[in-house]
Design an enzyme around this catalytic site. Structure first.
Site, PDB file in Angstrom:
ATOM      1  CB  ILE A 153      -0.950  -0.017   1.212  1.00 35.26           C
ATOM      2  CG1 ILE A 153      -1.974  -1.147   1.066  1.00 35.26           C
ATOM      3  CG2 ILE A 153      -1.651   1.319   1.374  1.00 35.26           C
ATOM      4  CD1 ILE A 153      -2.859  -1.338   2.275  1.00 35.26           C
ATOM      5  CG  ASP A 186      -3.513   2.332  10.181  1.00 36.65           C
ATOM      6  OD1 ASP A 186      -3.068   1.170  10.293  1.00 36.65           O
ATOM      7  OD2 ASP A 186      -3.672   3.104  11.148  1.00 36.65           O
ATOM      8  CG  ASN A 245      -6.103  -1.616  18.449  1.00 34.63           C
ATOM      9  OD1 ASN A 245      -6.853  -0.983  19.177  1.00 34.63           O
ATOM     10  ND2 ASN A 245      -5.683  -2.828  18.749  1.00 34.63           N
ATOM     11  CD  GLU A 282      -2.894   0.810  13.823  1.00 33.48           C
ATOM     12  OE1 GLU A 282      -3.139  -0.151  14.601  1.00 33.48           O
ATOM     13  OE2 GLU A 282      -3.583   1.835  13.769  1.00 33.48           O
ATOM     14  CD  GLU A 283       1.009  -3.029  15.468  1.00 32.09           C
ATOM     15  OE1 GLU A 283       0.338  -3.411  16.433  1.00 32.09           O
ATOM     16  OE2 GLU A 283       0.746  -3.369  14.302  1.00 32.09           O
ATOM     17  CE1 TYR A 321       2.610  -7.433   7.933  1.00 32.60           C
ATOM     18  CE2 TYR A 321       2.350  -9.447   9.221  1.00 32.60           C
ATOM     19  CZ  TYR A 321       1.840  -8.254   8.735  1.00 32.60           C
ATOM     20  OH  TYR A 321       0.559  -7.873   9.065  1.00 32.60           O
ATOM     21  CB  CYS A 352      -8.201 -10.680   7.097  1.00 35.77           C
ATOM     22  SG  CYS A 352      -9.482 -10.114   5.967  1.00 35.77           S
ATOM     23  CB  ALA A 386      -4.902 -11.681  14.801  1.00 35.27           C
TER      24      ALA A 386
END
Length: 972
Positions: free
Chosen positions: A722, A733, A736, A751-752, A791, A868, A870
């Site tokens: 992205i 993003d 959370n 995100e992190e 990752y 998607c 977790a």
């Protein structure tokens, strides 16, 4: 964005037939939960027969001598959180239930209408497959074919026989559940890949249901093989008519014998691998995606097939299986035509022989369900004594020795019954007209992207409108002098001097006069002193060891001196960095960070408003101001932000970096490298741009069932990222609800990682309250400072990055990021509940909508597998939800599947299907509601039998077919 505690590494189960692993015996009930053999009373089965496994007529892969080879028994794997893909857990119980569900429908149409066994036979032991041309027992056992045809030919001469036949036809389905309630039915998928053990169990069940001894069972194996072809062709002529008819009645949908992770194993050592197409064997080609994060950020990037159900969705959505279905239907129709002509010839022969003999022949035959269960349509239950099946072994021997034609045993059928039978067949065929299944088009396997070329997608700043002059307003806080804003110059803070506000509407700053700290004076009395002065004193000391930095931070955080852990920081300093790097850190980078942190009252002079829930407000600040705030976060200077539970800032994310310094995770050194790269860059050369943070809260959402907007354009690819390939677009993003997730902790997923390589995003955690269901956070102008590889556990800082993004009139990088948080589903079926679907639609719509901006001025949305991994979301559902939300917001979509080529093709095929049929947002939404009602609401298994995309294909085609007929409703 955390994988959560449930994401633990999983190991593969051993496959039967693999090296060093032997298949369990058929008698081992533990290997087949819920599949114990049913042994009838011995008096009901006086003689047993076995089909020699070495018969050359047997189909390879079902039974035969290949016991040592790899069988097609593929067990579902536990979730493997890896680089490209995520699978969900699947228990043995759910697998058994699912197989039962998928097998019951085709089996029900195969069960005989009559009770063929008067000897207390209550259940049907094993129901054969409907695929006549591939049945191994039909090819290898001539005596089964003879018995099958004999069962077909049992007729009563009375005139009332035809009435019973026509009256009993509907019972083919209605009686089936009672017969199948406790039957020992093969629960494995009906494919060419039955294991040897499974097939032996089938043959045993057939033998126990055979209470007679057949004469030709004593023939040698060679004789049986030599006669099998001719016997089979002769005996199947009458049976195929009804068998083909029942196959249409059952609407059999073959399932894939393959699991996503087992494609490579099946391809080796099996003789059926030439039957696999590229799409079947490619279901598990792409390496899985690894998803790891902490509880604060369970959001993850999925493949797709994020779960076991996905992989099942892949199997269901694959065009290969649909093509096989159509071929089976065509073969059954051909069999119907041929057998109808053959039946008339047989009837003529029957009448001649009946007149010659001059007496009624009453024969009772034993029907055996080993080859053709479809012949049950010709067998209605006779009345009186004619229903008894008293055939002994001697009479069977006589029939076998005479080797007479099978047509010799037909009872005369009256002409009136002939006509009624033909009329019944015609009516049956008319009522069975099926809507053809939609088969997604075959797509080139080497395509890396599909849809509209990405170059044609709208991007900023070319598609955007000219920005108005930057001015502060009631809904927009600007912390710089807009009149002195120049390209390439560091913006001047506004106001000139520091203004302090210590209230519940603004950030409590470390340099505030109200930030007091208890100290002891010379007389030992406790008084309130300035905490900012203590911070300055502690940080101005030189740091030559990590212990010095730890002592300095704890000096103004005494309450946490025994709670905070600095292991990660110490290990990074002592064990990760080279001597020269460590020296540069404490001699250059840390002193510069201290300097910019302590300049906070001179750089951030205006109180920063808190972006609370239900607010529509923007904050624009300079990159230099953000750097000063983040330096203070690194040194843990922000007051009131460390307490938990019901504290003042409990509804806000963490901002101090104390959790980044704790533990021995291998992620922490790479995080620290990425952040120190940022601090080195902004302290060596001051950045000159601005960044805007906008909290958007919507009250009005579309009425999704009535939304008539068409779907917009789509570009979907399994390559790229992205941030790398979505430049100039609205970049999603996968957030959370506490924005940033575990970036200051152990989290390290989508995100992190984005917050690390664009560290200016982290400052949003300082003033953004937890997001509500109708809210999002939009950040415009952040710069990328680092490049990375990997990752989660494999994440590595690679190098410094020079961001070449264009800048707009407000001196912001043309990088727009929207943080939208998805729901966390602990049960797979929960996400299909209408309220949950509507919530996700509203959340995505909130992130994509820009009120008052014309569609031609909106950039495309760059997104992927949002919610998607977790979080338990289904990638195909989430893709469809985002397509609908983008269409309602009138934006195009660029979708990244992160290495999942199968998901790429599925999404493109669905988008093409919907756009070609001009299905708008409302119609697709109603299909989602219908899917829940028909497939999910009353589903007792972990996942529905029919996956979402195949259901939509069929439902949309059915609706189109129905709408073509006047007076019919569409059903969507």
């Amino acid at each position: 964005m955390s994988a959560g505690p449930g994401c633990e590494p999983c190991t593969k189960r051993p496959r039967w037939g693999a090296a060093g692993t032997s298949a369990p015996t058929a008698s081992d009930s533990r290997s087949f939960p819920g599949r114990q053999k049913r042994v009838l009373d011995p008096k009901d089965a006086p003689v047993q027969f076995r089909v020699p496994p070495s018969s050359s007529a047997c189909v390879s892969g079902r039974a035969g001598p290949h016991r040592g080879s790899v069988t097609s028994f593929v067990f579902k794997q536990k979730p493997i959180t890896t680089w490209m893909d995520t699978k969900g857990p699947k228990t043995a119980e759910s697998e058994s239930k699912e197989n039962n569900n998928t097998r019951t429908d085709p089996m029900m149409s195969s069960v005989q209408k009559d009770n063929f066994y008067p000897h207390k036979v209550e259940k049907l032991g094993n129901v054969p497959q409907l695929n006549l041309d591939k049945s191994p027992t039909e090819k290898s056992t001539p005596y089964l074919n003879q018995q099958q045809t004999a069962g077909v030919c049992k007729w009563h001469s009375a005139g009332e026989r035809a009435e019973q036949l026509s009256a009993s036809e509907p019972s083919a389905v209605t009686q089936a559940p009672k017969q199948l309630s406790n039957a020992n039915i093969d629960q494995s998928p009906p494919t060419d890949g039955h294991s040897d053990t499974d097939h032996e169990e089938d043959r045993d069940n057939q033998q126990f249901l055979t209470p007679v001894k057949l004469a030709n069972a004593k023939q040698t194996v060679g004789d049986g093989q030599a006669r099998s072809n001719c016997k089979c062709s002769a005996s199947c002529q009458c049976g195929q008519d009804c068998a083909g008819c029942q196959r249409e009645e059952a609407d059999v949908i073959p399932e894939s014998p393959l699991s996503d992770v087992g494609a490579e194993d099946i391809g080796t050592g099996s003789k059926n691998d030439n039957k696999l197409t590229g799409q079947e064997s490619g279901l598990g080609d792409s390496p899985p995606f690894e998803k790891e994060s902490e509880p604060e950020s369970p959001m993850d990037v999925d493949n797709s097939k994020t779960s076991c159900q996905d992989s099942e969705a892949d199997e269901e959505a694959s065009p290969v299986f649909d093509e096989q279905d159509d071929q089976d239907d065509r073969s059954s129709q051909t069999a119907n035509k041929l057998s109808s002509r053959q039946a008339r010839e047989v009837d003529g022969d029957l009448r001649k022989r009946y007149l010659t003999k001059g007496s009624e022949i009453r024969l009772h035959f034993q029907f055996e369900g080993g080859s053709n269960a479809g012949t049950s349509d010709l067998n209605a239950k006779p009345s009186g004594n004619s229903s008894s099946l008293n055939v002994d072994g001697r009479s069977s021997k006589q029939h076998g020795k005479r080797d007479s034609k099978i047509t010799d045993h037909f009872v005369r059928i009256p002409k009136s019954e002939d006509k009624r039978k033909e009329q019944c067949e015609v009516r049956h065929q008319r009522a069975e007209r099926k809507i053809p299944k939609y088969v997604p088009p075959n797509l080139p396997p080497d395509k890396k992207w599909l849809g509209t070329p990405i170059e044609e997608m709208r991007k900023m700043p070319r598609c955007g409108v000219r920005l108005p002059l930057l001015r502060p307003s009631a809904s927009h806080t600007v912390t710089v002098r807009v009149d002195l804003l120049r390209a390439g110059e560091v913006p001047k803070p506004f106001p000139t001097h520091y203004k302090d506000l210590w209230d519940n509407k603004h950030v409590k700053m470390p340099c505030s006069e109200q930030n007091l700290y208890p100290v002891e004076d010379e007389n030992g009395e406790r008084t309130a002193g300035s905490r900012w002065e203590l911070i300055q004193t502690a940080l101005l000391n030189k740091f030559t060891r990590p212990q010095n930095l730890k002592d300095a931070i704890l000096k103004y955080n005494v309450a946490y001196s025994k709670k905070w852990d600095f292991t990660a920081l110490v290990d990074f300093w002592d064990k990760v960095l080279e001597e020269a790097e460590a020296q540069h850190l404490y001699q250059s980078i840390l002193p510069d960070m201290v300097k910019i942190a302590l300049c906070l009252p001179n750089i951030c002079t205006q109180p920063i408003p808190l972006l609370k829930q239900k607010m529509n407000h923007s904050v624009t600040m300079s990159q230099e101001q953000i750097a000063s705030l983040l330096a203070n976060a690194f040194f843990c200077t922000f007051p009131r932000r460390n307490a938990k539970m019901k504290s003042e800032y409990s509804s806000y994310p963490d901002i101090n970096f104390n959790r980044l310094f704790e533990g021995r995770s291998s992620r922490k050194p790479e995080k620290l490298k990425t952040l120190f790269c940022y601090f080195r860059r902004v302290t060596e050369k001051k950045p000159t741009g601005l960044v805007t943070f906008t909290r958007q809260s919507l009250e009005d959402f579309p009425e999704w069932e009535r939304c008539d907007k068409p779907l917009t354009r789509l570009h979907v690819t399994y390559e790229g990222t992205i941030e790398g390939n979505g430049r100039g677009m609205l970049q999603v993003d996968f957030a959370n609800r506490f924005v940033g997730g575990g970036v200051t902790g152990a989290g390290l997923v989508q995100e992190e990682i984005r917050f690390l390589i664009n560290p200016e995003l982290i400052v949003s955690r300082l003033f953004t309250e937890v997001l509500d269901h109708n809210e999002c956070l939009i950040i415009t102008g952040t710069e990328q400072y680092s490049e990375y590889t990997g990752y989660a556990e494999t994440y590595r800082w690679a190098r410094s990055h020079e961001d070449g993004s264009e800048k707009d009139d407000w001196q912001r990088c043309c990088t727009e990021i929207v943080a939208i948080d998805a729901l966390h589903f602990r049960r797979y079926l929960d996400q299909f509940v209408p309220e949950k679907v509507r919530r996700e639609l509203n959340k995505a719509y909130c992130g994509f909508l820009r009120p008052g901006v014309p569609p031609e001025n909106l950039s495309a949305v760059a997104t992927g597998n949002w919610g998607c991994g977790a979080f338990g979301g289904d990638a195909r559902l989430k893709a469809l939800i985002q397509l609908l939300a983008a269409a309602a917001a009138e934006r195009d979509v660029v979708y990244f599947t992160f290495g999942d080529s199968e998901l790429m093709r599925d999404i493109y095929s669905m988008h093409t299907f919907l756009t070609e049929r001009k299905l708008n947002v409302g119609k697709v939404y109603r299909l989602l509601l219908r899917y829940y009602r028909e497939e999910c609401r009353d589903c007792s298994s972990p996942g529905p039998d029919t996956k979402l995309y195949p259901f939509i294909y069929h439902a949309a085609e059915s609706s189109a077919e129905t709408s073509d007929q006047p007076g019919q409703r569409t059903g969507t």
